[in-house]
Motif scaffolding. Structure first.
Motif, PDB file in Angstrom:
ATOM      1  N   LYS A 184      -8.424  10.300  -7.741  1.00  0.00           N
ATOM      2  CA  LYS A 184      -9.718  10.057  -7.102  1.00  0.00           C
ATOM      3  C   LYS A 184     -10.813  10.840  -7.819  1.00  0.00           C
ATOM      4  O   LYS A 184     -11.856  10.293  -8.176  1.00  0.00           O
ATOM      5  CB  LYS A 184      -9.621  10.488  -5.640  1.00  0.00           C
ATOM      6  N   LYS A 188       0.829  -1.217   0.000  1.00  0.00           N
ATOM      7  CA  LYS A 188       0.000   0.000   0.000  1.00  0.00           C
ATOM      8  C   LYS A 188       0.863   1.267   0.000  1.00  0.00           C
ATOM      9  O   LYS A 188       0.431   2.326  -0.478  1.00  0.00           O
ATOM     10  CB  LYS A 188      -0.900  -0.062   1.231  1.00  0.00           C
ATOM     11  N   ARG A 240      -7.163   3.504  -9.427  1.00  0.00           N
ATOM     12  CA  ARG A 240      -5.806   4.048  -9.238  1.00  0.00           C
ATOM     13  C   ARG A 240      -4.828   3.126  -9.946  1.00  0.00           C
ATOM     14  O   ARG A 240      -5.095   1.937 -10.135  1.00  0.00           O
ATOM     15  CB  ARG A 240      -5.465   4.154  -7.750  1.00  0.00           C
ATOM     16  N   ASP A 292     -14.081   3.940  -8.275  1.00  0.00           N
ATOM     17  CA  ASP A 292     -12.851   4.727  -8.334  1.00  0.00           C
ATOM     18  C   ASP A 292     -11.755   3.834  -8.898  1.00  0.00           C
ATOM     19  O   ASP A 292     -11.960   2.643  -9.133  1.00  0.00           O
ATOM     20  CB  ASP A 292     -12.468   5.347  -6.979  1.00  0.00           C
ATOM     21  N   ARG A 308      -7.294  15.225  -4.713  1.00  0.00           N
ATOM     22  CA  ARG A 308      -6.536  14.074  -5.235  1.00  0.00           C
ATOM     23  C   ARG A 308      -6.926  13.831  -6.683  1.00  0.00           C
ATOM     24  O   ARG A 308      -8.061  13.490  -6.993  1.00  0.00           O
ATOM     25  CB  ARG A 308      -6.834  12.822  -4.405  1.00  0.00           C
TER      26      ARG A 308
HETATM   27  O1  LIG Z   1     -11.027   2.726   0.419  1.00  0.00           O
HETATM   28  P1  LIG Z   1     -10.372   2.188   1.682  1.00  0.00           P
HETATM   29  O2  LIG Z   1     -10.985   2.699   2.926  1.00  0.00           O
HETATM   30  O3  LIG Z   1     -10.175   0.724   1.653  1.00  0.00           O
HETATM   31  O4  LIG Z   1      -8.899   2.739   1.704  1.00  0.00           O
HETATM   32  P2  LIG Z   1      -8.206   3.348   0.488  1.00  0.00           P
HETATM   33  O5  LIG Z   1      -8.784   2.728  -0.719  1.00  0.00           O
HETATM   34  O6  LIG Z   1      -6.760   3.219   0.685  1.00  0.00           O
HETATM   35  O7  LIG Z   1      -8.598   4.860   0.556  1.00  0.00           O
HETATM   36  P3  LIG Z   1      -8.902   5.743  -0.711  1.00  0.00           P
HETATM   37  O8  LIG Z   1      -9.984   5.020  -1.493  1.00  0.00           O
HETATM   38  O9  LIG Z   1      -9.343   7.054  -0.161  1.00  0.00           O
HETATM   39  O10 LIG Z   1      -7.619   5.838  -1.483  1.00  0.00           O
END
Ligand SMILES: O=P(O)(O)OP(=O)(O)OP(=O)(O)O
Ligand SMILES: Nc1nc2c(ncn2[C@H]2C[C@H](O)[C@@H](COP(=O)(O)OP(=O)(O)OP(=O)(O)O)O2)c(=O)[nH]1
Ligand SMILES: Nc1nc2c(ncn2[C@H]2C[C@H](O)[C@@H](COP(=O)(O)OP(=O)(O)OP(=O)(O)O)O2)c(=O)[nH]1
Ligand SMILES: Nc1nc2c(ncn2[C@H]2C[C@H](O)[C@@H](COP(=O)(O)OP(=O)(O)OP(=O)(O)O)O2)c(=O)[nH]1
Ligand SMILES: Nc1nc2c(ncn2[C@H]2C[C@H](O)[C@@H](COP(=O)(O)OP(=O)(O)OP(=O)(O)O)O2)c(=O)[nH]1
Ligand SMILES: O=P(O)(O)OP(=O)(O)OP(=O)(O)O
Ligand SMILES: O=P(O)(O)OP(=O)(O)OP(=O)(O)O
Ligand SMILES: O=P(O)(O)OP(=O)(O)OP(=O)(O)O
Ligand SMILES: [Mg+2]
Ligand SMILES: [Mg+2]
Ligand SMILES: [Mg+2]
Ligand SMILES: [Mg+2]
Ligand SMILES: [Mg+2]
Ligand SMILES: [Mg+2]
Ligand SMILES: [Mg+2]
Ligand SMILES: [Mg+2]
Ligand SMILES: [Mg+2]
Ligand SMILES: [Mg+2]
Ligand SMILES: [Mg+2]
Ligand SMILES: [Mg+2]
Lengths: 289, 289, 289, 289
Positions: C92, C7, D127, D125, C89
């Motif tokens: 996001k 992470k 990433r 979302d 962000r």
């Molecule tokens: O979505 P979470 O709570 O599992 O944790 P995260 O994905 O690391 O947070 P974010 O979606 O805000 O990047």
């Protein structure tokens, strides 16, 4: 103050963890700088030793740098893969190391150029490049050392033609155009009696800075510790140039062990091949985590 | 060579066009550096003038810097909004300017510290921050100058208590704790007869470098150009310190006009308020495109 | 788990504060998609209304979007300058909004294309671009609307030549090559009796989504709230197409005031000029903080 | 037009070469979405299969994705290390793949939820995270699958207590608090006769999408190609759910060889352990260049 919000415009720039960082510094406009300070052509030993000295200052200060390679007006630094230095903030690392390198270059100038005063303050650019694996790191350093070889062979032949052969620079260029490596060796030998492999390794191979363990004098019996740097650098070749900084490198510069095991390391300068496996096989820690 | 592919790992880092860039340089570990070089407390005029000199070297070289502000061990540089310098490559700009600043600092050291030799090479960190509009730029410089004021008033009172008042540093801290600005003024005046507003503007306001147009001596008749820098810096206050670099600033350093209109500009040093509107209103070009 | 360290490789990507963000979404391969779904040429009103509907879904959900502009297979969204949404962000914001736009497009497809079933799932690309000041934001939207005009005038003339004039596409291209705007108007009028300014504003101007305050029916006396969207969109032109989503826009979608003052806003669709000042002068809040 | 300069504000965002990219997509607010669409608890097979189907659409389209892993409302995609897709432009890759995933999810919804209409458009979302070496990639997927296991064991026990055991959710939480894995297995078996290892592998292991070579019917003699997907997914467990999309996966989807050797590959779904070495050892190409 109510103006402090402007600090929020500073954005994070941390570099990817688990990745090799290589920082390269290169002299800004050193074509002119070398001319204005009468650098010997094609290689000025004083100038190269000063670069080595500035690089060593950097390695003395930043222990997470495990390897450095220098040639011409440039130096490259490899960080250990897992360094957490300044939380891997790119600009922080880049600026501090570049600034120390620059500062050391000017600071040590008089030692290496006792008869040549600095006409104006030189500067350097710098960049950090990320490499994901050992292969690219190996290839990076091979890239720089092969570049050293190609440039130096060419320049050696070129300046022999001009300085010893009395050729114009235009004609020297023309004569070398299209020649391959073997032809340049041949030309140097037949026309000028120069055995290319006989010229200083520093010119042919560049400078390699590594950290080597040294025996801890205090542990190994208390007799004076005598650095053998001389046998490993080409200082033994009888150079009359000052080298106080690198000599200092032979004294233990860091106690990196905890308590029991004293792994004392010192920065050493080498002028050997770093393209082939031997260098790397002998130092597996360079490409480790 | 076949290794040249590693060059492809260098990624672009151009900064957003149409945005103000401010670069801030700050001395690395200057707490120790100032101690080891016997800086006067709380302000060492030689040290501050050397910083100004290094900053001027930067402005002499990089014409797209329109304003600089210095205090303590730091200097901030504002680029004109639409600069295309190095195609706005962040690392290129940051490294070259930082390196020149550092280099100039060491290079000019002996002029400002004739009796204090450099013990070790100092270094600086640097960062570039983007600000989208004139408002944030104004607030940025206000932030730095207000910081200058707050720190300097505190330090002036603190060292008066210690140096003149014979207090321990612990007690000096305790005495100042919780005091507001007016109380520090009052303490300085009543106990030490010091009128805070009478101490040099350089200490109270920091240093502001701007480019001012000067009459071109050659065009305006050939009589000697006499810089009035003296009336605009606190040199007029009778400082015996060398200032050759800034004096040099009074000679025209750049011909920035095209052909007809010669707008010759020179870098000037000021020690005035840059929080209020007057400074900016008089120089609309600073916040223009 | 012991694997959670991965992470840490997620790096921050917050966008510069105080800067305008514009996000543009564009249909991926819509040349093919429009063909496979028998879009009318040059403009398919159903397709354009569906885009408007998807954009409205986005604005209904993300209140920090203050303006949107759509044409062809693309939509642009302007965030208010000081939005703190998801702490700015980039990924996001980009991913959530793009995903909602896409999702809404498919979700609402049957309403706008009751007789055309979706053959395959369409997709869109997206980007966020930062603009430092109001000027660039104005110019951005002018860029898109001028593009709308240029393309639509050309396409209108082109398809008139092909569909009504019986020309081959090759010949239609040739006929239009090198013509200026006035000549295309003239050609449309003289040869086909088409007054270009008479074709729907949606085609000529694209779609502009803004938030307008509406009187709160409940507060202003309870009489039925009658949206006047009809007079502001070209729905009044008698379109038989479904528009339930945009009609919904006429009902108050958000209570953005705190308690006392109810500033109820609803998303409205316009097809007017956004190049000239009038549009912006009437809505100063768009370019404010 | 004269406004086109705004395009210059789009800055490059190419990702480091030679590095593994993993893209993770996660449902936005799926707590609410699962409730509003009556997802079975703790696992809704229809929902999970729909996710698998959307992921397969992505792999059918983007051949440089070599592996995907899904669980709950999320899916992760691994690109081959040396992909040049869209020149490794981060936003381009992220947006196109996310948009196609979203689009496919809505598009295929009716097949998986024939009796449940979509109340509102769901969104996701996304990433992209870079990993420098095979180790981190292995650990990434281990992270996700261990997470699947931990969550699913807990949820299975929790909902057994609530749905079959008649406990309140508060009490179910309390009962499980502090229990280790073995205790949950024991509770499930002793109190509800549930053998945890007997519940569907899809729930326990998540879904793994890989590309497997299939015999090319045309080359191997022309007899009908019979996909054995059934034996490798748990479809063989007698699921009555529609699976047309994944069935489609069994037909050759890509001819990736050049001329001679036809290496036809198809996307297969597995529900096996990807933490241990076996999975990776059998597929060395996943972590290759
Ligand atoms: O979505 P979470 O709570 O599992 O944790 P995260 O994905 O690391 O947070 P974010 O979606 O805000 O990047
Ligand atoms: N005479 C002499 N010149 C040298 C020596 N080492 C480096 N130089 C000079 C030769 C080159 O002109 C220059 C290095 O080449 P670069 O490509 O770095 O060019 P330069 O620094 O001029 O420009 P740059 O600012 O880096 O783009 O430095 C030396 O030992 N002797
Ligand atoms: N005596 C004296 N000290 C000064 C003068 N100017 C700066 N300094 C010292 C005081 C502070 O300790 C220091 C500047 O504070 P910084 O916050 O920059 O700290 P420092 O540089 O030590 O750490 P850093 O590396 O920047 O985090 O420099 C001066 O004129 N006289
Ligand atoms: N017939 C018809 N076509 C339209 C309409 N709106 C958009 N299109 C088509 C025309 C263009 O081919 C295409 C939009 O152009 P783009 O430059 O976005 O190209 P395209 O989406 O094909 O490729 P891209 O993936 O964006 O690079 O969509 C419409 O209303 N009617
Ligand atoms: N009942 C049920 N719920 C599921 C299933 N799969 C996922 N969910 C729900 C349970 C969780 O509340 C949610 C996934 O957790 P997340 O951490 O992703 O939270 P959520 O999507 O609500 O918020 P987010 O927008 O991702 O921050 O989806 C399923 O098969 N059945
Ligand atoms: O250096 P400081 O403590 O004034 O604070 P900073 O400069 O914001 O911190 P850093 O130098 O680490 O960016
Ligand atoms: O400096 P060069 O010409 O060797 O090439 P470069 O270093 O890649 O160019 P730059 O210094 O502009 O990054
Ligand atoms: O998509 P185009 O051709 O209009 O041009 P672009 O959008 O700038 O190109 P890209 O989509 O590749 O960013
Ligand atoms: Mg260069
Ligand atoms: Mg150079
Ligand atoms: Mg060089
Ligand atoms: Mg700092
Ligand atoms: Mg400091
Ligand atoms: Mg400081
Ligand atoms: Mg495009
Ligand atoms: Mg398109
Ligand atoms: Mg388009
Ligand atoms: Mg999340
Ligand atoms: Mg979620
Ligand atoms: Mg989730």
């Amino acid at each position: 103050s109510k103006y402090a919000y402007v600090k929020n415009y500073e954005l994070p720039d941390n570099l990817l963890p688990g990745t090799f960082m290589i920082m390269r510094i290169d002299g800004h406009g050193f074509h002119r700088f070398s001319t204005e300070h009468s650098f010997a052509k094609p290689n000025d030993e004083r100038a190269l030793r000063l670069m080595d000295c500035a690089a060593q200052s950097v390695m003395d200060e930043y222990k997470d740098i495990v390897l450095a390679f220098g040639e011409s007006d440039e130096y490259s630094f490899l960080f250990r893969k897992d360094t957490k230095l300044y939380n891997r903030r790119q600009t922080k690392l880049l600026s501090l190391i570049l600034s120390l390198f620059t500062s050391s270059y000017i600071f040590h100038w008089p030692k290496f150029f006792p008869d040549e005063s600095l006409n104006y303050p030189p500067s350097f650019d710098a960049r950090i490049v990320l490499y994901p694996s050992a292969k690219e790191v190996r290839d990076y350093f091979a890239w720089r050392q092969v570049d050293t070889h190609i440039n130096n062979l060419y320049n050696t032949a070129f300046w022999a033609l001009v300085q010893q052969g009395g050729e114009s620079t235009t004609r020297a260029h023309a004569l070398l155009k299209g020649t391959v490596s073997a032809q340049k060796h041949e030309l140097l030998f037949s026309r000028f009696g120069i055995n290319y492999n006989g010229i200083p390794a520093r010119f042919r191979k560049g400078s390699v800075l590594v950290r080597d363990e040294v025996k801890d004098a205090r542990e190994s019996g208390g007799h004076d510790f005598v650095p053998d740097a001389g046998t490993r650098t080409d200082l033994s070749e009888g150079s009359p140039l000052p080298d106080s900084s690198l000599a200092a490198g032979a004294t233990p510069v860091a106690h990196q062990g905890k308590k029991k095991v004293k792994a004392i390391k010192t920065v050493r300068i080498l002028h050997e091949d770093i393209v082939r496996n031997e260098f790397w096989d002998a130092r597996p820690e360079l490409l480790d985590g």
